[in-house]
Design a protein around this motif. Structure first.
Motif, PDB file in Angstrom:
ATOM      1  N   ASN A  13       0.753  -1.192   0.092  1.00  0.00           N
ATOM      2  CA  ASN A  13      -0.060  -0.040   0.022  1.00  0.00           C
ATOM      3  C   ASN A  13       0.664   1.264   0.021  1.00  0.00           C
ATOM      4  N   ALA A  14       2.000   1.154  -0.526  1.00  0.00           N
ATOM      5  CA  ALA A  14       3.036   2.103  -0.627  1.00  0.00           C
ATOM      6  C   ALA A  14       2.387   3.231  -1.504  1.00  0.00           C
ATOM      7  N   PRO A  15       2.820   4.664  -0.844  1.00  0.00           N
ATOM      8  CA  PRO A  15       2.319   5.738  -1.501  1.00  0.00           C
ATOM      9  C   PRO A  15       3.446   6.131  -2.706  1.00  0.00           C
ATOM     10  N   ASP A  16       2.922   7.061  -3.510  1.00  0.00           N
ATOM     11  CA  ASP A  16       3.887   7.482  -4.512  1.00  0.00           C
ATOM     12  C   ASP A  16       4.664   8.474  -4.022  1.00  0.00           C
ATOM     13  N   PHE A  17       5.764   8.623  -4.808  1.00  0.00           N
ATOM     14  CA  PHE A  17       6.656  10.034  -4.630  1.00  0.00           C
ATOM     15  C   PHE A  17       7.024  10.500  -5.830  1.00  0.00           C
ATOM     16  N   VAL A  18       6.722  11.840  -6.154  1.00  0.00           N
ATOM     17  CA  VAL A  18       7.107  12.276  -7.751  1.00  0.00           C
ATOM     18  C   VAL A  18       7.958  13.575  -7.428  1.00  0.00           C
ATOM     19  N   THR A  19       8.743  13.660  -8.288  1.00  0.00           N
ATOM     20  CA  THR A  19       9.715  14.841  -8.322  1.00  0.00           C
ATOM     21  C   THR A  19      10.020  15.073  -9.755  1.00  0.00           C
ATOM     22  N   GLY A  20      10.214  16.473  -9.921  1.00  0.00           N
ATOM     23  CA  GLY A  20      10.460  17.083 -11.359  1.00  0.00           C
ATOM     24  C   GLY A  20      11.349  18.329 -11.314  1.00  0.00           C
ATOM     25  N   GLY A  21      11.973  18.612 -12.349  1.00  0.00           N
ATOM     26  CA  GLY A  21      12.889  19.213 -12.315  1.00  0.00           C
ATOM     27  C   GLY A  21      13.902  19.354 -13.780  1.00  0.00           C
ATOM     28  N   ARG A  22      15.015  19.994 -13.557  1.00  0.00           N
ATOM     29  CA  ARG A  22      15.903  19.703 -14.838  1.00  0.00           C
ATOM     30  C   ARG A  22      17.324  19.133 -14.501  1.00  0.00           C
ATOM     31  N   TYR A  23      17.613  18.501 -15.439  1.00  0.00           N
ATOM     32  CA  TYR A  23      19.129  17.971 -15.505  1.00  0.00           C
ATOM     33  C   TYR A  23      19.981  19.176 -16.434  1.00  0.00           C
ATOM     34  N   THR A  24      21.338  19.062 -16.001  1.00  0.00           N
ATOM     35  CA  THR A  24      22.182  19.701 -17.056  1.00  0.00           C
ATOM     36  C   THR A  24      23.208  18.565 -17.019  1.00  0.00           C
ATOM     37  N   PHE A  25      23.432  18.405 -18.177  1.00  0.00           N
ATOM     38  CA  PHE A  25      24.782  17.492 -18.429  1.00  0.00           C
ATOM     39  C   PHE A  25      25.901  18.026 -19.071  1.00  0.00           C
ATOM     40  N   GLU A  26      27.204  17.838 -18.842  1.00  0.00           N
ATOM     41  CA  GLU A  26      28.350  18.060 -19.737  1.00  0.00           C
ATOM     42  C   GLU A  26      28.737  16.610 -20.122  1.00  0.00           C
ATOM     43  N   LEU A  27      29.016  16.524 -21.239  1.00  0.00           N
ATOM     44  CA  LEU A  27      29.545  15.299 -22.197  1.00  0.00           C
ATOM     45  C   LEU A  27      30.618  15.565 -22.869  1.00  0.00           C
ATOM     46  N   ARG A  28      31.732  14.589 -23.063  1.00  0.00           N
ATOM     47  CA  ARG A  28      32.917  14.766 -23.698  1.00  0.00           C
ATOM     48  C   ARG A  28      32.728  13.531 -24.612  1.00  0.00           C
ATOM     49  N   ARG A  29      33.577  13.848 -25.742  1.00  0.00           N
ATOM     50  CA  ARG A  29      33.752  12.638 -26.665  1.00  0.00           C
ATOM     51  C   ARG A  29      34.918  11.933 -26.413  1.00  0.00           C
ATOM     52  N   ALA A  30      34.840  10.563 -26.002  1.00  0.00           N
ATOM     53  CA  ALA A  30      36.141   9.769 -25.791  1.00  0.00           C
ATOM     54  C   ALA A  30      36.078   8.630 -26.792  1.00  0.00           C
ATOM     55  N   ASP A  31      37.069   7.614 -26.570  1.00  0.00           N
ATOM     56  CA  ASP A  31      37.306   6.639 -27.493  1.00  0.00           C
ATOM     57  C   ASP A  31      36.211   5.841 -27.529  1.00  0.00           C
ATOM     58  N   PRO A  32      35.459   5.544 -26.578  1.00  0.00           N
ATOM     59  CA  PRO A  32      34.132   4.641 -26.736  1.00  0.00           C
ATOM     60  C   PRO A  32      33.000   5.364 -27.191  1.00  0.00           C
ATOM     61  N   GLY A  33      33.223   6.890 -27.410  1.00  0.00           N
ATOM     62  CA  GLY A  33      32.049   7.579 -27.858  1.00  0.00           C
ATOM     63  C   GLY A  33      31.710   8.978 -26.798  1.00  0.00           C
TER      64      GLY A  33
END
Length: 156
Positions: A118-138
């Motif tokens: 009978n567990a209740p729901d927990f909901v969250t919302g927002g924004r991610y910021t990702f910083e990516l780099r190109r590497a040998d595997p992609g």
């Protein structure tokens, strides 16, 4: 922009999108080795704005494994992805920034005295910021930061 550069840019965008989707799937499935494999060697994650931890990706994977055990059911939706590729004078570079909104419904692990879920729901919302780099595997995540905008907790 030449046709070859345009094609490379499209391929980069698709590959980056795949990394972001892989991130959501790894967290939802509790696939912590998959989570870690999405990051550069010096990759970091910052969940402090959502009440969590910040640090190297491998440490955060262990923290998430423990924390997410409280939520055996979770579904991560990452939408409205804005991908900005590094521009080297008309050619894509090896860095990218992604801003993406998220909606994260989860179910708490709780059973009543009769053993019913009978567990209740927990909901969250927002924004991610990702910083990516190109590497040998992609493409890999160099840093991810969670910017929680709202949450709805049981009884709230």
């Amino acid at each position: 922009m030449t046709q070859r550069v345009a094609l490379a840019t499209v391929l980069d965008r698709l590959a980056i999108d795949d990394v972001i989707t892989g991130y959501a799937v790894a967290v939802d499935d509790g696939a912590w080795s998959d989570y870690g494999a999405l990051f550069t060697e010096d990759g970091r994650a910052d969940y402090r704005e959502a009440g969590g931890a910040e640090g190297p990706a491998d440490e955060i994977a262990r923290w998430l494994a423990e924390t997410m055990s409280l939520f055996p059911v979770r579904q991560h939706l990452i939408v409205n992805r804005r991908i900005e590729l590094e521009d080297l004078g008309g050619y894509p570079g090896d860095r990218a920034q992604v801003r993406a909104d998220y909606l994260n419904p989860m179910r708490l692990a709780r059973k009543d005295d009769a053993g019913a879920d009978n567990a209740p729901d927990f909901v969250t919302g927002g924004r991610y910021t990702f910083e990516l780099r190109r590497a040998d595997p992609g493409w890999l995540i160099r840093a991810v930061t969670v910017h929680e905008k709202w949450r709805r907790a049981p009884g709230g």
